[in-house]
Design a protein around this motif. Structure first.
Motif, mmCIF file in Angstrom:
data_model
loop_
_atom_site.group_PDB
_atom_site.id
_atom_site.type_symbol
_atom_site.label_atom_id
_atom_site.label_comp_id
_atom_site.label_asym_id
_atom_site.label_seq_id
_atom_site.Cartn_x
_atom_site.Cartn_y
_atom_site.Cartn_z
ATOM 1 N N GLU A 138 50.883 -10.647 -27.512
ATOM 2 C CA GLU A 138 50.713 -10.646 -26.056
ATOM 3 C C GLU A 138 50.310 -9.287 -25.501
ATOM 4 O OE1 GLU A 138 53.985 -13.855 -24.412
ATOM 5 O OE2 GLU A 138 54.659 -11.808 -24.822
ATOM 6 N N THR A 157 45.318 -5.706 -13.646
ATOM 7 C CA THR A 157 44.676 -6.550 -12.637
ATOM 8 C C THR A 157 45.551 -6.668 -11.396
ATOM 9 O OG1 THR A 157 43.516 -7.834 -14.338
ATOM 10 C CG2 THR A 157 43.765 -8.857 -12.174
ATOM 11 N N ASN A 172 45.897 2.568 -26.349
ATOM 12 C CA ASN A 172 45.720 2.230 -24.936
ATOM 13 C C ASN A 172 46.420 3.208 -23.994
ATOM 14 O OD1 ASN A 172 44.333 -0.627 -24.840
ATOM 15 N ND2 ASN A 172 45.787 -0.692 -26.545
ATOM 16 N N ILE A 178 56.455 -7.607 -23.012
ATOM 17 C CA ILE A 178 56.003 -8.546 -24.039
ATOM 18 C C ILE A 178 57.210 -9.176 -24.730
ATOM 19 C CG2 ILE A 178 53.801 -7.393 -24.449
ATOM 20 C CD1 ILE A 178 55.045 -6.134 -26.983
ATOM 21 N N GLU A 237 46.533 -6.027 -19.558
ATOM 22 C CA GLU A 237 45.419 -6.263 -18.646
ATOM 23 C C GLU A 237 45.869 -7.019 -17.398
ATOM 24 O OE1 GLU A 237 42.527 -4.887 -18.754
ATOM 25 O OE2 GLU A 237 43.123 -3.894 -20.623
ATOM 26 N N ALA A 238 46.849 -7.916 -17.548
ATOM 27 C CA ALA A 238 47.371 -8.627 -16.378
ATOM 28 C C ALA A 238 48.046 -7.652 -15.419
ATOM 29 C CB ALA A 238 48.350 -9.713 -16.819
ATOM 30 N N ARG A 239 48.776 -6.688 -15.954
ATOM 31 C CA ARG A 239 49.410 -5.685 -15.098
ATOM 32 C C ARG A 239 48.354 -4.832 -14.409
ATOM 33 N NH1 ARG A 239 52.756 -5.049 -11.612
ATOM 34 N NH2 ARG A 239 54.661 -5.352 -12.803
ATOM 35 N N MET A 288 47.811 -6.962 -25.343
ATOM 36 C CA MET A 288 46.617 -6.698 -24.539
ATOM 37 C C MET A 288 46.541 -7.619 -23.320
ATOM 38 S SD MET A 288 45.296 -4.048 -25.728
ATOM 39 C CE MET A 288 44.007 -4.083 -24.477
ATOM 40 N N GLU A 289 46.939 -8.868 -23.499
ATOM 41 C CA GLU A 289 46.909 -9.814 -22.380
ATOM 42 C C GLU A 289 47.821 -9.355 -21.247
ATOM 43 O OE1 GLU A 289 48.437 -14.358 -21.378
ATOM 44 O OE2 GLU A 289 48.250 -13.703 -23.456
ATOM 45 N N LYS A 290 49.048 -8.963 -21.600
ATOM 46 C CA LYS A 290 50.012 -8.545 -20.579
ATOM 47 C C LYS A 290 49.633 -7.209 -19.945
ATOM 48 C CE LYS A 290 52.943 -11.992 -21.115
ATOM 49 N NZ LYS A 290 53.258 -12.958 -20.037
#
Length: 299
Positions: free
Chosen positions: A98, A108, A139, A93, A104-106, A100-102
């Motif tokens: 960023e 995915t 998390n 980050i 979840e992207a990892r 939660m977005e980053k």
């Protein structure tokens, strides 16, 4: 229910070699003893080999946007051919929002992973705040790689506040460099890191984590991946490597084991061959996230 016995295993732990036998039921270790003399199950004699738990390796630069064929080739070359079945990787980050977005992207990006994985955070020092630590705890992010390029930013972190948040979830902090500092400057930064983290009593590694090599036991313990990985545990999943014995390596000698001097012949993980006779096997999506509930419990 499938039951069998793995017997005469010269088991290499992190500091010695000793002989064990394993009673296996449905791809889980039901019991561990020196021998199972009075059982009538099918027996798998592994005496020609040295047996180890499958490896955990770190890769903070694991590809995110590779096409499937490149993704597969990367895993086969860097992990599966080396007896690795679990990866410690990261997301990065630049701003707090960023997170939660980053993350979840990892997650995915790892949906097709054939190997299990644990995810840590790479962060600049100025983002080591109360809010970020709480996000990590919520998390189950057990590792924070802290950028040490800017040592002034590191020395400005309010470690007294951070330490108070780590009582119930002991996140491990690891030094991380992104620029090619000269050797003298890097050593200077690491000495400041070590002195600060020791004085503040923050869970940490003194040095960087080596990439794409088996993580040692003390690191697995501090992160919380042990005893779930790097160990044979009654009731645990069966995951192991078999290495050919070398002429120089006496069996059950109590000596330490050096995997790099032996030839890997087999990796078995949860009932599937990941590596056998010089060939790796890729099972897309077979991996799952190893969620660390209690970092540092065994340290």
């Amino acid at each position: 229910m499938s039951k069998y016995i793995i017997e005469n295993a010269d088991y290499a732990s992190h500091d010695r070699i000793g002989q064990i036998s394993l009673l296996v039921e449905d791809n889980r270790i039901a019991a561990i003893r020196e021998r199972f003399s009075y059982y009538n199950h099918i027996r798998l004699n592994v005496s020609p080999f040295i047996m180890t738990p499958s490896h955990v390796m770190c890769d903070t630069a694991l590809p995110v946007n590779h096409d499937f064929s490149s993704f597969k080739a990367y895993f086969l070359e860097h992990f599966i051919a080396k007896g690795c079945t679990t990866i410690l990787t990261s997301f990065r980050i630049a701003y707090e929002f960023e997170f939660m977005e980053k993350l979840e992207a990892r997650r995915t990006s790892l949906l097709s992973s054939p190997l299990d994985y644990t995810i840590g955070l790479i962060s600049p020092a100025h983002l080591i705040t109360v809010n970020v630590i709480r996000l990590c705890k919520r998390n189950k992010v057990p590792v924070i790689w802290l950028l040490l390029d800017d040592i002034k930013a590191f020395t400005s972190v309010k470690w007294g506040w951070i330490k108070g948040l780590l009582n119930d979830y002991r996140i491990t902090f690891v030094p991380f460099f992104t620029t090619n500092l000269d050797k003298k400057e890097k050593i200077k930064h690491l000495k400041i890191w070590q002195k600060t983290m020791k004085y503040e009593n923050i869970p940490h590694f003194s040095e960087e984590i080596q990439q794409k090599v088996p993580l040692p036991l003390e690191q697995l313990k501090k992160i919380g991946m042990y005893p779930h990985r790097g160990n044979f545990l009654s009731g645990g999943e069966l995951s192991y490597n078999l290495y050919m014995k070398s002429d120089e390596q006496p069996s059950s000698a109590g000596n330490s084991f050096h995997y790099e001097s032996h030839v890997l012949k087999c990796t078995m993980n949860r009932g599937k061959y990941h590596y056998l006779n010089d060939q790796g096997y890729f099972y897309p999506g077979a991996g799952k996230e190893l969620c660390i509930q209690t970092p540092g419990f065994f340290t």
